[in-house]
Design a protein around this motif. Sequence first.
Motif, short mmCIF file in Angstrom:
data_model
loop_
_atom_site.label_atom_id
_atom_site.label_comp_id
_atom_site.label_asym_id
_atom_site.label_seq_id
_atom_site.Cartn_x
_atom_site.Cartn_y
_atom_site.Cartn_z
N LEU A 39 8.97 21.79 11.32
CA LEU A 39 8.95 20.55 12.11
C LEU A 39 9.58 19.39 11.35
CD1 LEU A 39 5.42 20.71 13.75
CD2 LEU A 39 7.62 20.78 14.92
N THR A 40 9.24 19.25 10.08
CA THR A 40 9.81 18.13 9.32
C THR A 40 11.31 18.30 9.11
OG1 THR A 40 9.11 19.17 7.26
CG2 THR A 40 7.67 17.49 8.16
N ASP A 41 11.75 19.51 8.84
CA ASP A 41 13.19 19.73 8.67
C ASP A 41 13.94 19.51 9.98
OD1 ASP A 41 13.21 20.22 5.95
OD2 ASP A 41 12.94 22.39 6.19
N GLN A 42 13.29 19.77 11.09
CA GLN A 42 13.92 19.62 12.40
C GLN A 42 14.01 18.16 12.82
OE1 GLN A 42 11.81 21.71 15.47
NE2 GLN A 42 13.27 21.19 17.06
N HIS A 43 12.98 17.37 12.52
CA HIS A 43 12.90 16.01 13.05
C HIS A 43 13.21 14.90 12.05
CE1 HIS A 43 11.44 17.35 16.92
NE2 HIS A 43 10.58 18.13 16.30
N LEU A 44 13.33 15.21 10.77
CA LEU A 44 13.65 14.18 9.78
C LEU A 44 15.04 14.45 9.22
CD1 LEU A 44 10.27 13.93 7.84
CD2 LEU A 44 11.17 12.36 9.54
N PRO A 45 15.76 13.39 8.82
CA PRO A 45 17.11 13.59 8.30
C PRO A 45 17.09 14.32 6.96
CG PRO A 45 16.45 11.30 8.07
CD PRO A 45 15.37 11.98 8.85
N GLY A 52 19.70 16.30 -3.34
CA GLY A 52 18.47 15.78 -2.74
C GLY A 52 17.51 16.88 -2.32
N PHE A 53 16.31 16.48 -1.97
CA PHE A 53 15.29 17.40 -1.51
C PHE A 53 15.29 17.47 0.02
CE2 PHE A 53 13.51 16.01 -5.59
CZ PHE A 53 13.28 17.24 -6.18
N ASP A 54 14.96 18.63 0.55
CA ASP A 54 14.76 18.75 1.99
C ASP A 54 13.53 17.92 2.38
OD1 ASP A 54 16.88 20.46 2.43
OD2 ASP A 54 15.67 22.26 2.09
N PRO A 55 13.51 17.37 3.58
CA PRO A 55 12.34 16.58 4.00
C PRO A 55 11.04 17.39 3.94
CG PRO A 55 14.04 16.53 5.70
CD PRO A 55 14.53 17.39 4.60
N GLU A 57 10.08 19.57 1.77
CA GLU A 57 9.53 19.61 0.41
C GLU A 57 8.77 18.32 0.10
OE1 GLU A 57 12.26 20.96 -2.63
OE2 GLU A 57 13.42 21.98 -1.08
N MET A 58 9.33 17.20 0.51
CA MET A 58 8.68 15.91 0.26
C MET A 58 7.40 15.78 1.09
SD MET A 58 10.59 14.58 -2.02
CE MET A 58 10.02 12.91 -2.08
N VAL A 59 7.49 16.07 2.38
CA VAL A 59 6.34 15.93 3.27
C VAL A 59 5.23 16.89 2.87
CG1 VAL A 59 5.55 16.23 5.65
CG2 VAL A 59 7.65 14.98 5.19
N ASP A 60 5.58 18.12 2.54
CA ASP A 60 4.58 19.12 2.14
C ASP A 60 3.83 18.65 0.90
OD1 ASP A 60 3.29 21.59 2.60
OD2 ASP A 60 4.51 22.54 1.04
N SER A 61 4.54 18.10 -0.06
CA SER A 61 3.90 17.61 -1.29
C SER A 61 2.95 16.45 -1.01
CB SER A 61 4.97 17.16 -2.29
OG SER A 61 5.79 18.22 -2.64
N VAL A 62 3.39 15.52 -0.18
CA VAL A 62 2.55 14.35 0.13
C VAL A 62 1.32 14.77 0.92
CG1 VAL A 62 2.47 12.18 1.41
CG2 VAL A 62 4.43 12.71 -0.03
N VAL A 63 1.50 15.64 1.91
CA VAL A 63 0.37 16.08 2.73
C VAL A 63 -0.65 16.82 1.87
CG1 VAL A 63 -0.29 17.66 4.59
CG2 VAL A 63 1.62 16.10 4.91
#
Length: 75
Positions: A39-45, A52-55, A57-63
């Motif tokens: 979902l994050t890779d689909q909806h975030l740039p 750079g990191f895929d979205p 990877e960043m969202v998963d770490s923060v969550v």
Amino acid sequence: MIQQTIFAFKIKATKERLTAHGGLALMAEFNHGIGLRELTDQHLPGPGSNRGFDPSEMVDSVVLMLQGEGEAWRI
């Protein structure tokens, strides 16, 4: 015993002492099971460069940090 579908580990009862963050593996499996990365890779740039990191990877770490009782995320 509980059957996992994403990560290759098994859960069973034990009398051993566990760390306070031992349950984060279950939260990570839940996040992957509901398709959070897709979902994050689909909806975030995506990243602006090849370094750079895929979205996801960043969202998963923060969550996971917030699920592990992280107090705040500062930019």
